[in-house]
Design an enzyme around this catalytic site. Structure first.
Site, mmCIF file in Angstrom:
data_model
loop_
_atom_site.group_PDB
_atom_site.id
_atom_site.type_symbol
_atom_site.label_atom_id
_atom_site.label_comp_id
_atom_site.label_asym_id
_atom_site.label_seq_id
_atom_site.Cartn_x
_atom_site.Cartn_y
_atom_site.Cartn_z
ATOM 1 N N CYS A 109 0.842 -1.205 0.000
ATOM 2 C CA CYS A 109 0.000 0.000 0.000
ATOM 3 C C CYS A 109 0.874 1.251 0.000
ATOM 4 O O CYS A 109 1.404 1.652 1.038
ATOM 5 C CB CYS A 109 -0.930 -0.013 1.212
ATOM 6 S SG CYS A 109 -1.955 1.470 1.303
ATOM 7 N N CYS A 169 -0.370 4.161 2.191
ATOM 8 C CA CYS A 169 -0.165 3.951 3.628
ATOM 9 C C CYS A 169 1.313 4.133 4.003
ATOM 10 O O CYS A 169 1.623 4.775 4.999
ATOM 11 C CB CYS A 169 -0.590 2.542 4.049
ATOM 12 S SG CYS A 169 -2.077 1.935 3.277
ATOM 13 N N ASP A 170 2.213 3.522 3.237
ATOM 14 C CA ASP A 170 3.605 3.402 3.691
ATOM 15 C C ASP A 170 4.607 4.248 2.902
ATOM 16 O O ASP A 170 5.749 4.408 3.350
ATOM 17 C CB ASP A 170 4.035 1.919 3.618
ATOM 18 C CG ASP A 170 3.173 1.059 4.522
ATOM 19 O OD1 ASP A 170 2.727 1.567 5.568
ATOM 20 O OD2 ASP A 170 2.921 -0.108 4.180
#
Ligand code: FAD
Ligand code: NAP
Length: 307
Positions: A134, A137-138
Site C-alpha cells: 500500500c 499507507c507506507d
C-alpha cells in the site's frame, strides 16, 4: 443468538457496496451494510483517482467519504462485521459475523479483492519493515529513499508514479518486457525522470539486514544471471485475489474463486447478488463497481417485490 432481520444485507462498503445500499435504502427497504474495515474499500489505498467522472482528480479516501455522505441521506444500518459464512434456510440467507447473526431475504456481496503475495523468501520476514502492498499507507516512510516496485499492471504503475513524487528513485521490476498497465498510466511513468525499469526479471527474494529491507535478488531472464537491486523498500503489486472465503459453500464461485453473475448481478442462488471487483469480469474499476451497485440494489428491490 437472536437474529436481526433485514430486507437487504450488503457485505462490503466499497464503492460498489455503498451504491447498492444507496439504491436499496432509497427504495425504503430495511438495509444493513457490513464491513470489516472503514467505508471506501480499496479506494482508501489509492492516492489520486483521475478517472472517476465528475472529479478532475480526487484523493481515494476523499471520494470514499463523498460516496458515504450520499448514502447517509437515506435510512440504513451500517455496522462493523467480519462476515464468516452465509448459509441458506429456504429463501432466507443467514449471515454470520464473528459475533452476530443476521437474516435477510436479499443478499448483496460486494467484498472486492485483496492484494496477492509474491511468495518469495523475505516477503513475510520484512513485511512492515520495508515490504508493503500500500503506497498511500507506507510511501511517506520512504521519502528520498530508493524504492523497488514489483509488477507491471495498473496498480504497480499508478502507485510507482505516486511513490516517485516522494522517493529519490523508483525502479519498476517486471517479469516481461511490456507493461500490462493502461497506456495513460504507462506514459506517466515513462515521463518521470526518477522512474526506471528492470525488464524480464523474476524476483527471487527480498533481502535485508535482519532489521529492514536492503534490496531484492532477481533472475535476469535474458542473461539467465542472478542479479541484485538495492532498495530501502519493496512495494508489491502482482494482482488481486477475490475475497470470497465466506461463500465457498455456495454454488456461486468459478474455479478461481470469483463470483459468477449475469448482467442483472444475479448469482445462481435466487436473491443473492454480487457486484464490483469480486465478480468474474475483465475491468475492475470504481466506476463499474458503482454501475454494478446500482443494478444490484435495484434488482434486490425487484426481488423483494416478488418474495
Ligand atoms: P472494494 O473496494 O474492494 O471493497 C470491498 C469491501 O468489502 C472492503 O471494504 C472490505 O473490507 C470488505 N470485505 C471484504 N470481505 C469482507 C468480509 N468477509 N466481511 C466484511 N467485509 C468484507 N479504480 C479506479 O477506477 N481508478 C483508480 O485510480 C484506481 N486505483 C487503484 C489503485 C490501487 C492501488 C488499487 C488496489 C485499486 C485501484 N482501483 C482504481 C480499483 C478500485 O479501487 C476497485 O475497482 C474498487 O474499489 C472496487 O470496488 P468494490 O466495491 O467492488 O470493492
Ligand atoms: P493485474 O492487472 O492483475 O496486474 C498484475 C501484474 O503483476 C501484472 O503485470 C503481472 O504480470 C504481474 N504479476 C502477477 N503475478 C506475478 C508474479 N508472481 N511475479 C511477478 N509479477 C507478477 O493487477 P493490478 O495491477 O493490481 O490491477 C487489478 C485490477 O484493478 C485491474 O482490473 C486494474 O485495471 C484495476 N486498477 C485500476 C486502476 C486505474 O484504473 N487507475 C489502478 C489500479 C488497479 P503480467 O503482466 O506478466 O501478467
Amino acid at each position: 443468538m437472536s437474529r436481526k432481520k433485514y430486507d437487504v444485507i450488503v457485505i462490503g462498503a466499497g464503492p460498489g457496496g455503498m451504491t447498492a445500499a444507496l439504491y436499496a435504502a432509497r427504495a425504503n427497504l430495511k438495509v444493513l451494510m457490513l464491513d470489516r474495515g472503514p467505508v471506501g474499500g480499496q479506494m482508501n489505498n489509492t492516492d489520486m483517482v483521475d478517472n472517476y467522472p465528475g472529479y478532475v482528480g480526487v484523493k481515494g479516501p476523499e471520494l470514499a467519504q463523498k460516496m458515504y455522505e450520499t448514502l447517509k441521506q437515506f435510512d440504513h444500518d451500517y455496522q462493523y462485521g467480519d462476515v464468516q459464512s452465509v448459509t441458506l434456510e429456504g429463501d432466507k440467507k443467514i449471515v454470520k459475523t464473528s459475533k452476530d447473526e443476521f437474516e435477510t431475504t436479499a443478499l448483496v456481496i460486494a467484498t472486492g479483492a485483496d492484494h496477492r503475495k509474491l511468495g518469495v523468501p523475505g516477503e513475510d520476514d520484512y513485511s512492515g519493515r520495508g515490504v508493503s502492498y500500500c503506497a498511500v499507507c507506507d510511501g511517506p516512510f520512504f521519502k528520498n529513499k530508493k524504492i523497488a516496485v514489483i509488477g507491471g499492471g495498473d496498480s504497480a504503475v499508478e502507485e510507482s508514479v505516486y511513490l516517485a513524487s516522494l522517493a529519490e528513485h523508483v525502479t519498476i521490476v517486471h517479469r516481461r518486457d511490456q507493461l500490462r498497465a493502461q497506456p495513460s498510466l504507462q506514459k506517466q511513468a515513462f515521463d518521470r525522470d526518477n522512474i526506471s525499469f528492470v525488464w524480464n526479471a523474476n524476483t527471487l527474494a527480498i533481502e535485508g539486514d535482519g532489521q529492514k529491507v536492503t534490496g531484492i535478488k532477481y533472475l535476469d531472464k535474458e542473461s539467465n544471471e542472478e542479479k541484485q537491486l538495492d532498495a530501502d523498500a519493496v512495494f508489491i503489486y502482482v494482482g488481486m485475489i477475490p475475497q470470497t472465503a465466506p461463500f465457498k459453500d455456495l454454488p456461486i464461485l468459478d474455479e478461481h474463486g470469483w463470483i459468477v453473475t449475469n448482467e442483472a448481478m444475479e448469482t445462481k442462488v435466487p436473491g443473492i447478488f454480487a457486484l464490483g471487483d469480486v465478480r468474474q469480469k475483465d475491468l475492475r474499476q470504481i466506476s463499474n463497481a458503482v454501475g454494478d451497485g446500482s443494478i444490484a440494489g435495484q434488482n434486490a428491490y425487484k426481488y423483494l417485490q416478488e418474495h
